[in-house]
Design an enzyme around this catalytic site. Structure first.
Site, PDB file in Angstrom:
ATOM      1  CG  HIS A 134      14.731 -68.695 -59.698  1.00 52.33           C
ATOM      2  ND1 HIS A 134      15.215 -67.810 -58.761  1.00 52.33           N
ATOM      3  CD2 HIS A 134      13.540 -69.096 -59.225  1.00 52.33           C
ATOM      4  CE1 HIS A 134      14.337 -67.690 -57.762  1.00 52.33           C
ATOM      5  NE2 HIS A 134      13.320 -68.459 -58.027  1.00 52.33           N
TER       6      HIS A 134
ATOM      7  CE  LYS B 278       5.151 -79.652 -59.537  1.00 57.28           C
ATOM      8  NZ  LYS B 278       4.602 -79.506 -58.185  1.00 57.28           N
TER       9      LYS B 278
ATOM     10  CE  LYS C 265       9.608 -80.739 -49.883  1.00 58.25           C
ATOM     11  NZ  LYS C 265       9.856 -81.819 -50.845  1.00 58.25           N
TER      12      LYS C 265
HETATM   13  N1  GLU Z   1       6.984 -83.440 -52.196  1.00 60.18           N
HETATM   14  C1  GLU Z   1       7.361 -84.336 -53.241  1.00 60.18           C
HETATM   15  C2  GLU Z   1       8.874 -84.490 -53.294  1.00 60.18           C
HETATM   16  O1  GLU Z   1       9.546 -84.281 -52.307  1.00 60.18           O
HETATM   17  C3  GLU Z   1       6.732 -84.002 -54.582  1.00 60.18           C
HETATM   18  C4  GLU Z   1       7.077 -82.703 -55.191  1.00 60.18           C
HETATM   19  C5  GLU Z   1       6.263 -82.363 -56.426  1.00 60.18           C
HETATM   20  O2  GLU Z   1       5.500 -83.183 -56.905  1.00 60.18           O
HETATM   21  O3  GLU Z   1       6.413 -81.218 -56.887  1.00 60.18           O
HETATM   22  O4  GLU Z   1       9.435 -84.898 -54.263  1.00 60.18           O
END
Ligand code: GLU
Length: 472
Positions: free
Chosen positions: A64, A70, A106
């Protein structure tokens, strides 16, 4: 350590190796490494016969130090908590490396979406979103999911719709997820972004004559023989751009059912169409079958692009890899043991945390677009077109020669959204590569680009924590 170390432990190993070269306090480094929040949950769904099934799911927010967090959402029957933690951690480092101001996260749902009817996949996705929202694990300023293995624009549209239904009137609600279809607030170029980024990464590496000479290769991507593993969103676009814009040759493609090889070159779009029709890439006209798909990784080639899943290049097969450059389109395809073997063989590895960061980079542009509520470039396009035209008229005055209407139409165009997105992506990939290479080449203790990437990321994250005043 043995080959049995977990994916998350492997990521920690990469971090530890780079962290050992820094002077940050141990406590701070521990904070950087661990996953801040691990939300594991289950929810029931009912199928069309009325049977109830329990679905397992996760969202992990690794760091954080910047908000929102993201990272994508993965749908796969074998996914587990360790994997989601590893992937969330990789997102933190990835974002730091390409200067995208997010923490890493994730998510995953443990199921095979291909075995469920679409309406069930939709219900599972909406329920998952609901569960995240209840615990404040989703939101434009909190945690912003995106596509990953097994998910795409369709799922992102369901997530956005569910979130918006739960947050009526929240003006920035569309920014709660990226990778959406264009009609639902997506941005042009997001679908291709990860593959395009892989191409820019490889092109940049190949442009360095000194590095290529050490690998026994000529400068430039043109003519390079490429083997790709995985024809999903990343592999298909990476090969397309390497071929169309880089003039490289795709000599083999590996998929789940087997691999195919053609030294004269394959066109990924034709192979995808053939696979759709026949259910397999095997027996693709003009190519030779490779029955054991993993054997394709060991083919004689210049560049290997693993663009499927983690743990593909291991201590078991690393010695037999003949590629001189490995560009990691997938997350975590190379284990630390394999990396050591490849390094000794003089192979250049362009690591995942940099090479596949194009996806999250363009996700960042989508998020900015959603927050600004305006199409990227909408206000400047005409103005820039007029400037280009003024410049051409000035050249005409100075030279006394006239441009043809066709020349004017080709040059005075004004950039649109896709031009801006691709230009931002290209700049990000080029600038980041140069920085990582500089860190690698200027520090004798840093053995390769991956160590340079983690070193770069740890420094940026540490500074951000220190400047937050958490560790006075
Ligand atoms: N899943 C993708 C990655 O592993 C994209 C993640 C995203 O766009 O937030 O980078």
């Amino acid at each position: 350590m043995t080959a049995h170390t977990s994916f998350f432990e492997n990521v920690i190993r990469y971090v530890d190796q780079a962290a050992a070269l820094t002077k940050y306090p141990k406590g701070l480094l521990d904070q950087i490494k661990q996953c801040n929040s691990v939300y594991s949950f289950k929810f029931p769904i009912r199928d069309s016969q009325g049977n109830i099934e329990t679905i397992r799911a996760w969202r992990v927010e690794h760091s954080h130090h910047k908000l929102p967090t993201k990272g994508g959402i993965r749908y796969a029957p074998e996914v587990n908590e360790d994997e989601v933690m590893a992937l969330a951690a990789l997102m933190t480092y990835k974002c730091a490396i390409v200067d995208v101001p997010f923490g890493g996260a994730k998510g995953a749902i443990q199921f095979d979406p291909n075995k469920y009817p679409v309406d069930q996949v939709e219900r599972i996705t909406r329920r998952y979103t609901h569960e995240l929202a209840k615990k404040n694990f989703i939101g434009p300023g909190v945690d912003v999911p995106a596509p990953d293995y097994g998910t795409g624009e369709r799922e992102m549209a369901w997530i956005a719709d569910t979130y918006m239904a739960m947050n009526p009137g929240q003006i920035d609600a569309l920014a709660c997820v990226t990778g959406k279809p264009l009609s639902q607030g997506g941005v042009r170029g997001r679908r291709e972004a990860t593959g395009r980024g892989v191409f820019y990464a490889l092109r940049e590496a190949c442009n360095n004559a000194e590095d290529l000479k050490k690998l026994g290769l000529d400068r430039g991507i043109a003519g390079k023989r490429i083997v790709v593993q995985g024809l999903g969103n990343v592999g298909s676009h990476a090969t397309k751009f390497c071929r169309e814009e880089g003039d490289a040759r795709i000599i083999a493609i590996a998929e789940r059912e087997g691999a195919i090889m053609n030294p004269n070159g394959l066109i990924e779009a034709d192979v995808i169409a053939y696979r759709k029709e026949t259910g397999s890439i095997l027996n693709f006209p003009g190519s030779t079958n490779i029955i054991n798909t993993r054997d394709a990784l060991e083919l004689e080639c210049d560049v290997l692009i693993p663009a499927a899943l983690e743990n593909q290049i291991t201590a078991e097969n690393a010695n037999r890899i003949k590629a001189r450059i490995v560009v990691e389109g997938a997350n975590g395809p190379t284990t630390p043991e394999a990396e050591e073997i490849l390094r000794k063989k003089g192979v250049l590895i362009i690591p995942d945390v940099y090479a596949n960061a194009g996806g999250v980079t363009v996700s960042y542009f989508e998020w900015l677009k959603n927050l600004s509520h305006v199409r990227i470039g909408r206000m400047g396009k005409r103005y820039e077109q007029a400037s280009e035209l003024r410049m051409m008229r000035m050249i005409e005055v100075l030279t006394g020669k006239k441009f043809t209407e066709e020349q004017i139409a080709a040059a005075a165009i004004g950039p649109d959204e896709l031009d801006f997105v691709n230009s931002g992506l290209e700049d990000t990939m080029v600038v980041s590569y140069q920085r990582l290479r500089e860190i690698w080449k200027s520090n004798p203790q840093i053995p390769d680009l991956r160590a340079a990437a983690f070193y770069d990321a740890i420094g940026k994250i540490a500074i951000s924590y220190l400047e937050l005043g958490i560790f006075p």
